[in-house]
Design a protein around this motif. Structure first.
Motif, PDB file in Angstrom:
ATOM      1  N   ASP A 162       0.815  -1.222   0.000  1.00 19.21           N
ATOM      2  CA  ASP A 162       0.000   0.000   0.000  1.00 19.21           C
ATOM      3  C   ASP A 162       0.845   1.267   0.000  1.00 19.21           C
ATOM      4  O   ASP A 162       0.402   2.320  -0.455  1.00 19.21           O
ATOM      5  CB  ASP A 162      -0.908   0.033   1.230  1.00 19.21           C
ATOM      6  CG  ASP A 162      -1.894  -1.122   1.242  1.00 19.21           C
ATOM      7  OD1 ASP A 162      -2.427  -1.458   0.172  1.00 19.21           O
ATOM      8  OD2 ASP A 162      -2.128  -1.692   2.322  1.00 19.21           O
ATOM      9  N   ALA A 163       2.049   1.202   0.578  1.00 17.30           N
ATOM     10  CA  ALA A 163       2.944   2.352   0.669  1.00 17.30           C
ATOM     11  C   ALA A 163       4.374   1.851   0.573  1.00 17.30           C
ATOM     12  O   ALA A 163       4.665   0.698   0.925  1.00 17.30           O
ATOM     13  CB  ALA A 163       2.720   3.111   1.975  1.00 17.30           C
ATOM     14  N   ALA A 199       6.808   5.183  -7.258  1.00 12.57           N
ATOM     15  CA  ALA A 199       5.778   4.835  -6.287  1.00 12.57           C
ATOM     16  C   ALA A 199       4.573   5.756  -6.433  1.00 12.57           C
ATOM     17  O   ALA A 199       3.412   5.304  -6.409  1.00 12.57           O
ATOM     18  CB  ALA A 199       6.340   4.904  -4.866  1.00 12.57           C
ATOM     19  N   LYS A 234       0.944   5.075  -4.853  1.00 12.92           N
ATOM     20  CA  LYS A 234       1.269   4.591  -3.519  1.00 12.92           C
ATOM     21  C   LYS A 234       2.014   5.651  -2.713  1.00 12.92           C
ATOM     22  O   LYS A 234       3.037   6.182  -3.176  1.00 12.92           O
ATOM     23  CB  LYS A 234       2.098   3.309  -3.616  1.00 12.92           C
ATOM     24  CG  LYS A 234       1.323   2.210  -4.335  1.00 12.92           C
ATOM     25  CD  LYS A 234       2.028   0.892  -4.370  1.00 12.92           C
ATOM     26  CE  LYS A 234       1.140  -0.155  -5.067  1.00 12.92           C
ATOM     27  NZ  LYS A 234       1.737  -1.490  -5.059  1.00 12.92           N
TER      28      LYS A 234
END
Length: 306
Positions: free
Chosen positions: A52-53, A70, A75
């Motif tokens: 998710d990150a 990213a 994200k």
């Protein structure tokens, strides 16, 4: 110890994948820390649907590249410090995050450490009155690991680090001063390579001004006779004295008296800041270290180095 385990110890967070160019080392880390997946390719990790990150913990020369990837994947990104090679690269990341509505955080973890939030509280409560001046001193002896020009650590190779040890660790002091006293708005400085042991600067002298009128000086030297680490904030009723590194006492001097306060650091030094990142992503709090705040610190260093 400083960051990895904290991602799984913070509530509502888990470390689900890690990447290193050396796949064997990535696999070993994943095994030891019970991480479900490992990669030897950054793009594969970024595109992993379970991620998710993304935490970008590479040297600064690749921060911009991986942060932008990213962000393009939608994200949120948590970038190691210094945020990038220079202020322009920092702003590339900030602007990309803003355009994509993707949060950007930076690992200036002192902003959430209890010892520095204690200092911030003392300043807010007027423990030393109105701040007037700041004096920074950081001296290190020359270290043997810098003696072989053919095997220099990346931290003193400007093409990878963006500068030298001043950039690598001096940024922490400049950033925490931004946190405590507000943005630095004017900077003058001089740099020198006195030892000639590596291509980056080893000595920096600075004068700077904060937006609130507080003035400061700073001296960094990495070929000194001993270690010294001292930040002094002088107010009209007293002064606060503390170190940027370690967990030594915070000294409060007022009315001819001196009081020491000790605040221990956590086992995983980044955990308090990582907790604020998670809270921000869950929209139940704010992280004090963002792309905007971190870019300011890179701007200050650029004024001296470039």
């Amino acid at each position: 110890m400083k960051s990895g385990p904290a991602f799984s110890k913070v509530p509502n967070s888990s470390l689900v994948a890690v990447m290193r160019r050396d796949g064997d080392k990535a696999r070993d880390y994943a095994r030891r820390h019970r991480v479900p997946r490992w990669y030897d390719d950054a793009d594969a990790l970024i595109q992993d649907d379970a991620v998710d990150a993304v935490y970008v913990a590479t040297p600064p020369s690749s921060h911009r590249e991986y942060a932008l990837k990213a962000i393009a994947a939608g994200k949120p990104v948590y970038v190691e410090k210094p945020m990038a090679m220079d202020h322009r690269e920092c702003m590339d990341i900030v602007e990309a995050g803003r355009a994509a509505n993707v949060p950007v955080f930076v690992a200036y973890y002192r902003r959430a450490l209890p010892r520095f939030t204690t200092i911030a509280r003392l300043l807010r409560e007027g423990a030393i009155g109105t701040p007037r001046l700041v004096n920074v001193l950081l001296h290190h002896p020359f270290e043997a690991r810098y003696a072989d020009p053919a095997r220099l650590p990346w931290t003193v190779r400007p093409e990878i680090a963006g500068g030298g040890i001043f950039v690598d660790i001096g940024c922490h002091t400049l950033d925490i001063l931004d946190f405590l006293l507000g943005p630095i708005v004017d900077v003058r400085g001089m740099v020198s390579n006195q030892l000639g042991a590596y291509p980056a600067e080893d000595t920096v002298a600075m004068a700077f001004a904060f937006g609130n009128g507080v003035l400061g000086t700073g001296l960094w030297n990495f070929g000194a006779d001993r270690r010294e680490d001292r930040v002094e904030i002088v107010g009209d009723r007293g002064r606060l004295v503390f170190a940027t590194f370690g967990d030594g006492p915070i000294r409060v001097e007022t009315d001819g008296r001196s009081e020491e306060r000790r605040v221990a650091n956590p086992e995983h030094i980044q955990q308090p800041l990582i907790a604020t990142v998670v809270d921000a992503l869950l929209e139940r709090g704010e992280c004090p270290s963002t792309g905007d705040t971190a870019a300011r610190t890179s701007w200050v260093m650029d004024q001296v180095l470039r």
